[in-house]
Design an enzyme around this catalytic site. Structure first.
Site, PDB file in Angstrom:
ATOM      1  N   TYR A 263       0.816  -1.223   0.000  1.00 33.77           N
ATOM      2  CA  TYR A 263       0.000   0.000   0.000  1.00 33.77           C
ATOM      3  C   TYR A 263       0.850   1.273   0.000  1.00 33.77           C
ATOM      4  O   TYR A 263       0.320   2.354  -0.249  1.00 33.77           O
ATOM      5  CB  TYR A 263      -0.942   0.055   1.213  1.00 33.77           C
ATOM      6  CG  TYR A 263      -1.911  -1.093   1.343  1.00 33.77           C
ATOM      7  CD1 TYR A 263      -2.109  -2.016   0.318  1.00 33.77           C
ATOM      8  CD2 TYR A 263      -2.646  -1.259   2.522  1.00 33.77           C
ATOM      9  CE1 TYR A 263      -2.999  -3.067   0.466  1.00 33.77           C
ATOM     10  CE2 TYR A 263      -3.542  -2.305   2.674  1.00 33.77           C
ATOM     11  CZ  TYR A 263      -3.706  -3.218   1.646  1.00 33.77           C
ATOM     12  OH  TYR A 263      -4.591  -4.255   1.805  1.00 33.77           O
TER      13      TYR A 263
ATOM     14  N   HIS B 189       0.367 -11.648   1.849  1.00 31.92           N
ATOM     15  CA  HIS B 189      -0.672 -10.827   1.212  1.00 31.92           C
ATOM     16  C   HIS B 189      -1.400 -11.593   0.100  1.00 31.92           C
ATOM     17  O   HIS B 189      -2.626 -11.535  -0.009  1.00 31.92           O
ATOM     18  CB  HIS B 189      -0.021  -9.553   0.652  1.00 31.92           C
ATOM     19  CG  HIS B 189      -0.973  -8.446   0.372  1.00 31.92           C
ATOM     20  ND1 HIS B 189      -0.592  -7.134   0.297  1.00 31.92           N
ATOM     21  CD2 HIS B 189      -2.306  -8.437   0.149  1.00 31.92           C
ATOM     22  CE1 HIS B 189      -1.646  -6.367   0.040  1.00 31.92           C
ATOM     23  NE2 HIS B 189      -2.700  -7.137  -0.061  1.00 31.92           N
TER      24      HIS B 189
END
Length: 272
Positions: A47, A105
């Site tokens: 992110y 992730h």
């Protein structure tokens, strides 16, 4: 706020997702959420906002012991040395000496899962993450992690909302007492305009989004991490916890089409 207990950690059932939030706007959003009472913040290496979140956490004055912070390692960094480097970088940016939960992730086809989870478990043993888990894992991948490797998986974070059926993964997780953390719980905004959810909302003096959120967190073993950068939206998500859905509401939600997947990148696994 209800909490989930898993692998020695306590995770608030409603958290703040931060995907696509960056810079000063991200910092302001996290500071706002913390001031409203959020204590579960979700981020990831990918992110590119861990630095902003670290600044917000530091400025908030919230005691570290009250916070639940999750971050994640990107699927291109799943070799043991790369995991370590990614983890160290995340911790530095977050200005923390440990995170509460560290996740894979996305699965990678070439990953050596034994080596991946051995590395994650070492980070846990060193006290640098309190728990480890996965995101975007199918039941087959979960079986590898949980049954073959016997990794202490604290959660599977996947896309889950009123428009997407996840009953197969949910059943597996429930059987193993592993929580599901729902990302995209509002189907990237699609929930807001759904007439059925809107109708249920009107009955409860609430929005369609609030109904969809409450439907998720009412489920045993399910947490949700809606992204909300505006204070009004953050408060609305907290207020969703006050709604009392009944069986008639749940029946209507169960009857909605459940085939709307919002997140499906080219490197995604073959979904259940």
């Amino acid at each position: 706020m209800d909490n989930l207990k898993t692998q020695g950690i306590t995770m608030p059932k409603l958290g703040l997702g931060t995907f696509r939030m960056q810079g000063d706007a991200c910092r302001a959003a996290v500071e706002s959420a913390l001031s409203l009472g959020y204590r579960h913040i979700d981020t990831a290496e990918m992110y590119a906002n861990e630095e902003s979140i670290g600044a917000a956490l530091a400025a908030s004055g919230v005691p570290r012991g009250e916070l639940h912070v999750t971050t994640k390692v990107w699927h291109e960094n799943l070799a043991p040395d790369a995991i370590r480097r990614a983890f160290d970088a995340s911790l530095t940016k977050l200005r923390l000496d440990h995170v509460d939960l560290y996740l894979v992730h996305w699965p990678s086809k070439g990953a050596n899962w034994g080596a991946v989870f051995e590395t994650l478990m070492k980070l846990k043993d060193e006290g640098r993450t309190r728990a480890i888990g996965v995101a975007n894992f199918t039941t087959a991948l979960l079986k590898t992690a949980v049954e073959d490797i016997k990794a202490p998986i604290a959660c599977n974070q996947i896309e889950y909302h009123a428009m997407l059926d996840q009953s197969k993964v949910l059943a597996y997780l429930a059987a193993k007492s592993i929580p599901l953390v729902a990302y995209c719980p509002l189907a990237q905004g699609r929930i807001a305009s759904d007439p059925v959810l809107g109708e249920i909302g009107a009955k409860h003096n609430a929005t369609a989004a609030q109904v969809a959120l409450k439907w998720l967190v009412d489920q045993d073993g399910v947490a949700a991490i809606p992204k909300a950068s505006r204070r009004e939206s953050q408060q609305a998500n907290l207020d969703a916890l006050k709604i009392m859905l009944d069986d008639a509401d749940r029946k209507k939600i169960a009857a909605l089409p459940k085939d709307r997947r919002c997140v499906n990148p080219g490197f995604a696994p073959a979904w259940d």
